[in-house]
Design a protein around this motif. Structure first.
Motif, PDB file in Angstrom:
ATOM      1  N   ASP A 409       0.838  -1.211   0.000  1.00  0.00           N
ATOM      2  CA  ASP A 409       0.000   0.000   0.000  1.00  0.00           C
ATOM      3  C   ASP A 409       0.866   1.252   0.000  1.00  0.00           C
ATOM      4  OD1 ASP A 409      -2.049   1.813   0.163  1.00  0.00           O
ATOM      5  OD2 ASP A 409      -2.669   1.274   2.206  1.00  0.00           O
ATOM      6  N   TRP A 410       1.492   1.538  -1.120  1.00  0.00           N
ATOM      7  CA  TRP A 410       2.337   2.720  -1.212  1.00  0.00           C
ATOM      8  C   TRP A 410       1.520   4.006  -1.189  1.00  0.00           C
ATOM      9  CZ3 TRP A 410       7.213   2.242  -0.147  1.00  0.00           C
ATOM     10  CH2 TRP A 410       7.865   1.045  -0.414  1.00  0.00           C
ATOM     11  N   THR A 411       0.306   3.969  -1.714  1.00  0.00           N
ATOM     12  CA  THR A 411      -0.542   5.172  -1.676  1.00  0.00           C
ATOM     13  C   THR A 411      -0.821   5.587  -0.235  1.00  0.00           C
ATOM     14  OG1 THR A 411      -1.602   4.610  -3.788  1.00  0.00           O
ATOM     15  CG2 THR A 411      -2.771   6.142  -2.333  1.00  0.00           C
ATOM     16  N   GLY A 412      -1.203   4.639   0.584  1.00  0.00           N
ATOM     17  CA  GLY A 412      -1.464   4.940   1.985  1.00  0.00           C
ATOM     18  C   GLY A 412      -0.216   5.451   2.693  1.00  0.00           C
ATOM     19  N   LEU A 413       0.946   4.895   2.335  1.00  0.00           N
ATOM     20  CA  LEU A 413       2.196   5.308   2.974  1.00  0.00           C
ATOM     21  C   LEU A 413       2.512   6.771   2.688  1.00  0.00           C
ATOM     22  CD1 LEU A 413       4.823   4.200   4.475  1.00  0.00           C
ATOM     23  CD2 LEU A 413       5.824   4.175   2.188  1.00  0.00           C
ATOM     24  N   TRP A 414       2.439   7.181   1.414  1.00  0.00           N
ATOM     25  CA  TRP A 414       2.806   8.548   1.074  1.00  0.00           C
ATOM     26  C   TRP A 414       1.759   9.550   1.526  1.00  0.00           C
ATOM     27  CZ3 TRP A 414       7.541   8.219   0.878  1.00  0.00           C
ATOM     28  CH2 TRP A 414       8.230   7.267   0.143  1.00  0.00           C
ATOM     29  N   VAL A 415       0.496   9.168   1.547  1.00  0.00           N
ATOM     30  CA  VAL A 415      -0.534  10.057   2.108  1.00  0.00           C
ATOM     31  C   VAL A 415      -0.278  10.272   3.602  1.00  0.00           C
ATOM     32  CG1 VAL A 415      -2.989  10.242   2.682  1.00  0.00           C
ATOM     33  CG2 VAL A 415      -2.292   9.507   0.385  1.00  0.00           C
ATOM     34  N   TYR A 416       0.074   9.201   4.292  1.00  0.00           N
ATOM     35  CA  TYR A 416       0.393   9.283   5.717  1.00  0.00           C
ATOM     36  C   TYR A 416       1.555  10.242   5.961  1.00  0.00           C
ATOM     37  CZ  TYR A 416       2.106   7.522  10.274  1.00  0.00           C
ATOM     38  OH  TYR A 416       2.540   7.399  11.573  1.00  0.00           O
ATOM     39  N   GLY A 417       2.630  10.107   5.175  1.00  0.00           N
ATOM     40  CA  GLY A 417       3.777  10.988   5.340  1.00  0.00           C
ATOM     41  C   GLY A 417       3.450  12.432   5.024  1.00  0.00           C
ATOM     42  N   GLY A 418       2.716  12.664   3.936  1.00  0.00           N
ATOM     43  CA  GLY A 418       2.384  14.029   3.549  1.00  0.00           C
ATOM     44  C   GLY A 418       1.479  14.730   4.538  1.00  0.00           C
ATOM     45  N   VAL A 419       0.479  14.018   5.050  1.00  0.00           N
ATOM     46  CA  VAL A 419      -0.472  14.622   5.996  1.00  0.00           C
ATOM     47  C   VAL A 419       0.222  14.991   7.304  1.00  0.00           C
ATOM     48  CG1 VAL A 419      -2.479  14.143   7.451  1.00  0.00           C
ATOM     49  CG2 VAL A 419      -2.536  13.565   5.014  1.00  0.00           C
ATOM     50  N   THR A 420       1.059  14.102   7.827  1.00  0.00           N
ATOM     51  CA  THR A 420       1.718  14.402   9.099  1.00  0.00           C
ATOM     52  C   THR A 420       2.631  15.624   8.987  1.00  0.00           C
ATOM     53  OG1 THR A 420       3.389  12.737   8.535  1.00  0.00           O
ATOM     54  CG2 THR A 420       1.634  12.060  10.033  1.00  0.00           C
ATOM     55  N   ILE A 421       3.358  15.743   7.888  1.00  0.00           N
ATOM     56  CA  ILE A 421       4.234  16.910   7.717  1.00  0.00           C
ATOM     57  C   ILE A 421       3.407  18.176   7.566  1.00  0.00           C
ATOM     58  CG2 ILE A 421       5.980  17.961   6.226  1.00  0.00           C
ATOM     59  CD1 ILE A 421       6.937  15.123   5.558  1.00  0.00           C
ATOM     60  N   ALA A 422       2.271  18.099   6.859  1.00  0.00           N
ATOM     61  CA  ALA A 422       1.398  19.265   6.714  1.00  0.00           C
ATOM     62  C   ALA A 422       0.846  19.715   8.065  1.00  0.00           C
ATOM     63  CB  ALA A 422       0.260  18.947   5.755  1.00  0.00           C
ATOM     64  N   VAL A 423       0.429  18.760   8.892  1.00  0.00           N
ATOM     65  CA  VAL A 423      -0.077  19.095  10.230  1.00  0.00           C
ATOM     66  C   VAL A 423       1.010  19.795  11.043  1.00  0.00           C
ATOM     67  CG1 VAL A 423      -0.853  18.124  12.431  1.00  0.00           C
ATOM     68  CG2 VAL A 423      -1.821  17.280  10.278  1.00  0.00           C
ATOM     69  N   ALA A 424       2.233  19.284  10.960  1.00  0.00           N
ATOM     70  CA  ALA A 424       3.352  19.918  11.663  1.00  0.00           C
ATOM     71  C   ALA A 424       3.568  21.345  11.167  1.00  0.00           C
ATOM     72  CB  ALA A 424       4.614  19.093  11.476  1.00  0.00           C
ATOM     73  N   GLY A 425       3.415  21.560   9.862  1.00  0.00           N
ATOM     74  CA  GLY A 425       3.572  22.900   9.311  1.00  0.00           C
ATOM     75  C   GLY A 425       2.570  23.890   9.882  1.00  0.00           C
ATOM     76  N   PHE A 426       1.321  23.463  10.043  1.00  0.00           N
ATOM     77  CA  PHE A 426       0.298  24.352  10.613  1.00  0.00           C
ATOM     78  C   PHE A 426       0.555  24.611  12.101  1.00  0.00           C
ATOM     79  CE2 PHE A 426      -2.154  22.725   6.894  1.00  0.00           C
ATOM     80  CZ  PHE A 426      -2.363  23.958   6.282  1.00  0.00           C
ATOM     81  N   ILE A 427       1.099  23.648  12.816  1.00  0.00           N
ATOM     82  CA  ILE A 427       1.455  23.872  14.219  1.00  0.00           C
ATOM     83  C   ILE A 427       2.605  24.873  14.310  1.00  0.00           C
ATOM     84  CG2 ILE A 427       2.337  22.799  16.332  1.00  0.00           C
ATOM     85  CD1 ILE A 427       0.902  20.244  15.538  1.00  0.00           C
ATOM     86  N   LEU A 428       3.530  24.803  13.369  1.00  0.00           N
ATOM     87  CA  LEU A 428       4.626  25.769  13.330  1.00  0.00           C
ATOM     88  C   LEU A 428       4.108  27.187  13.103  1.00  0.00           C
ATOM     89  CD1 LEU A 428       7.262  23.780  11.234  1.00  0.00           C
ATOM     90  CD2 LEU A 428       7.458  24.416  13.645  1.00  0.00           C
ATOM     91  N   ILE A 429       3.050  27.312  12.319  1.00  0.00           N
ATOM     92  CA  ILE A 429       2.439  28.628  12.130  1.00  0.00           C
ATOM     93  C   ILE A 429       1.945  29.171  13.473  1.00  0.00           C
ATOM     94  CG2 ILE A 429       0.478  29.852  11.097  1.00  0.00           C
ATOM     95  CD1 ILE A 429       0.730  28.006   8.678  1.00  0.00           C
ATOM     96  N   ALA A 430       1.340  28.300  14.294  1.00  0.00           N
ATOM     97  CA  ALA A 430       0.866  28.719  15.613  1.00  0.00           C
ATOM     98  C   ALA A 430       2.020  29.178  16.502  1.00  0.00           C
ATOM     99  CB  ALA A 430       0.115  27.566  16.285  1.00  0.00           C
ATOM    100  N   VAL A 431       3.150  28.461  16.444  1.00  0.00           N
ATOM    101  CA  VAL A 431       4.314  28.857  17.245  1.00  0.00           C
ATOM    102  C   VAL A 431       4.837  30.210  16.786  1.00  0.00           C
ATOM    103  CG1 VAL A 431       6.669  28.245  17.920  1.00  0.00           C
ATOM    104  CG2 VAL A 431       4.952  26.449  17.639  1.00  0.00           C
ATOM    105  N   ARG A 432       4.872  30.411  15.488  1.00  0.00           N
ATOM    106  CA  ARG A 432       5.345  31.674  14.941  1.00  0.00           C
ATOM    107  C   ARG A 432       4.462  32.833  15.408  1.00  0.00           C
ATOM    108  NH1 ARG A 432       4.446  36.467  12.228  1.00  0.00           N
ATOM    109  NH2 ARG A 432       6.223  37.003  10.915  1.00  0.00           N
TER     110      ARG A 432
END
Length: 444
Positions: A409-432
């Motif tokens: 399930d490579w599709t599930g793997l890359w969606v998982y990786g992309g979503v987690t990094i995106a969530v981290a990016g929005f949390i970084l916006i809050a810290v900023r």
């Protein structure tokens, strides 16, 4: 009546004595004693010079042999998947790399306070020995549990004894150039991630896995000499401090940033572990080029560690980290569109560049979020220990999503990786926003 000369002489003596005493009193009150100047804390960082840049050179070699070897794990993962050494599922194999990454971060809880107490040399010697010894023992392994002990636990702890002191030391030598200094040092992990995979892959066939791994250990042994000789602690606390700085857990920007690091490490570990196995399994490349994807990925991350860090000195670390994390998320999602060798090479280059930021900028951010620089080792160690949970979770959870039966399930793997990094990016916006407010044209 004539005055007595003896009496007049005594009166003159008393008058002179009284005048002398009065002058003494006046001098006592008018001229205060000079005050002893109080210490105003450690002097500012030299921000350059031979000694300061030697610390960067030593840090470069530490990164080369810690994160550089971790960035090589995709080659180990692919080799272990072949069943030549032992037979285990992808998820179980990824536990080796995940535990190694996690202990690199978790050991900072102990290494940070030890560094703050002035024992840098002890940490350098102990960590170097454990990394070399761990790989020597890995060369003798034939079972899964043996690899866990040698590669995951021994090398992981040794790397942690080296990594946290290094990222704690560099900010004490630089101020306005701190981002560039940490970026250059952290690029050592990229160079290690280029050299070590090639050495391992090229030697496994001619001389076998045991001697290929021993060669890695000998390279590490030789290059560890540089940091042991040149690295020097500049600031030492006046008295021992607690192992844990509890006030950090009530510091909202600090603890929120640690959460963002935890989540972004989950997504980044997907790339570290599967950038080599993915094109080989899907047939986009042959097995040889699949191994070299790790080297391509890490070569691109050299620029991703230096250039964004240099920019962060001018516009601010959080202003740099936020867009880079969000773009990294997009590049991970683009893995879903790869269909051939050219596409895979482009993806390895692009994800490698933006992935470099994930390792290079967090130390600078933790340093900026620490007002008391005497606590920098403790605070960075605690922050990376929290973030290390992401590395512990990332590999095995990605392996569980990928599955064990074809088609994977490579599709599930890359969606998982992309979503987690995106969530981290929005949390970084809050810290900023916590640090500088919602205004865009502010250095933060």
């Amino acid at each position: 009546m004539a005055s007595d000369p003896v009496i007049e002489a005594n009166e003159k003596k008393e008058t002179a004595s009284s005048s002398s005493n009065n002058d003494s009193d006046i001098n006592t009150f008018v001229t205060p004693k000079p005050e002893v100047a109080k210490s105003a804390g450690p002097p500012p960082p030299p921000n350059g010079g031979l000694t300061a840049w030697l610390q960067v050179a030593g840090g470069f070699m530490i990164f080369f042999n810690t994160w550089g070897l971790i960035n090589t794990f995709a080659v180990f993962q692919t080799y272990y998947e072949s069943g030549a050494l032992f037979t285990e599922s992808s998820s179980n194999i990824s536990w080796i790399g995940s535990i190694q990454c996690f202990l690199l971060q978790l050991t900072g809880i102990v290494a940070g306070p030890i560094y703050d107490r002035g024992y840098l040399r002890l940490l350098l010697l102990s960590g170097s020995f454990m990394v070399v010894f761990g790989y020597m023992m890995l060369s003798l392994c034939h079972e899964y549990w043996q690899a866990i002990l040698a590669q995951a636990i021994c090398v992981g702890i040794g790397s942690g004894l080296l990594f946290t002191p290094t990222v704690s030391l560099l900010p004490t030598w630089f101020s306005s150039h701190i981002g560039l200094a940490v970026g250059i040092a952290s690029s050592g992990s990229s160079l290690g991630g280029v050299i070590y995979p090639i050495v391992l892959y090229r030697l496994i066939g001619p001389i076998g896995f045991p001697w290929a791994v021993r060669t890695l250990a000998f390279i590490a042994l030789g290059t560890f000499i540089i940091p042991v000789i040149v690295m020097k602690q500049r600031i030492k606390p006046p008295k021992p401090r607690a192992l844990i700085n509890w006030s950090a857990f009530t510091d909202a920007p600090y603890i929120t940033f640690a959460l963002a690091v935890l989540i972004v490490f989950i997504g980044n570990s997907v790339l570290i572990f599967y950038i080599s196995y993915y094109p080989t399994n899907k047939g986009f490349t042959n097995s040889s080029l699949g191994f070299y994807m790790v080297a391509i990925f890490n070569a691109a991350s050299v620029f991703g560690r230096i250039a964004p860090n240099a920019v962060s000195d001018r516009i601010g670390v959080f202003n740099t980290f936020v867009p880079m994390a969000l773009v990294l998320s997009i590049t991970v999602f683009c893995m879903l569109g790869v269909t051939n060798t050219a596409g895979m090479v482009i993806e390895a280059v692009s994800t490698g560049f933006f992935s470099g930021v994930v390792v290079a900028l967090p130390p600078v951010c933790f340093a900026m979020l620490t007002k008391n620089k005497a606590l920098i080792g403790t605070r960075i160690g605690q922050g990376f220990a929290i973030g290390g949970l992401g590395l512990l979770i990332g590999g095995p959870s990605a392996g569980a999503i990928l599955g064990t039966t074809e088609p994977l399930d490579w599709t599930g793997l890359w969606v998982y990786g992309g979503v987690t990094i995106a969530v981290a990016g929005f949390i970084l916006i809050a810290v900023r926003i916590m640090k500088a407010g919602p205004r865009l044209m502010v250095k933060a």
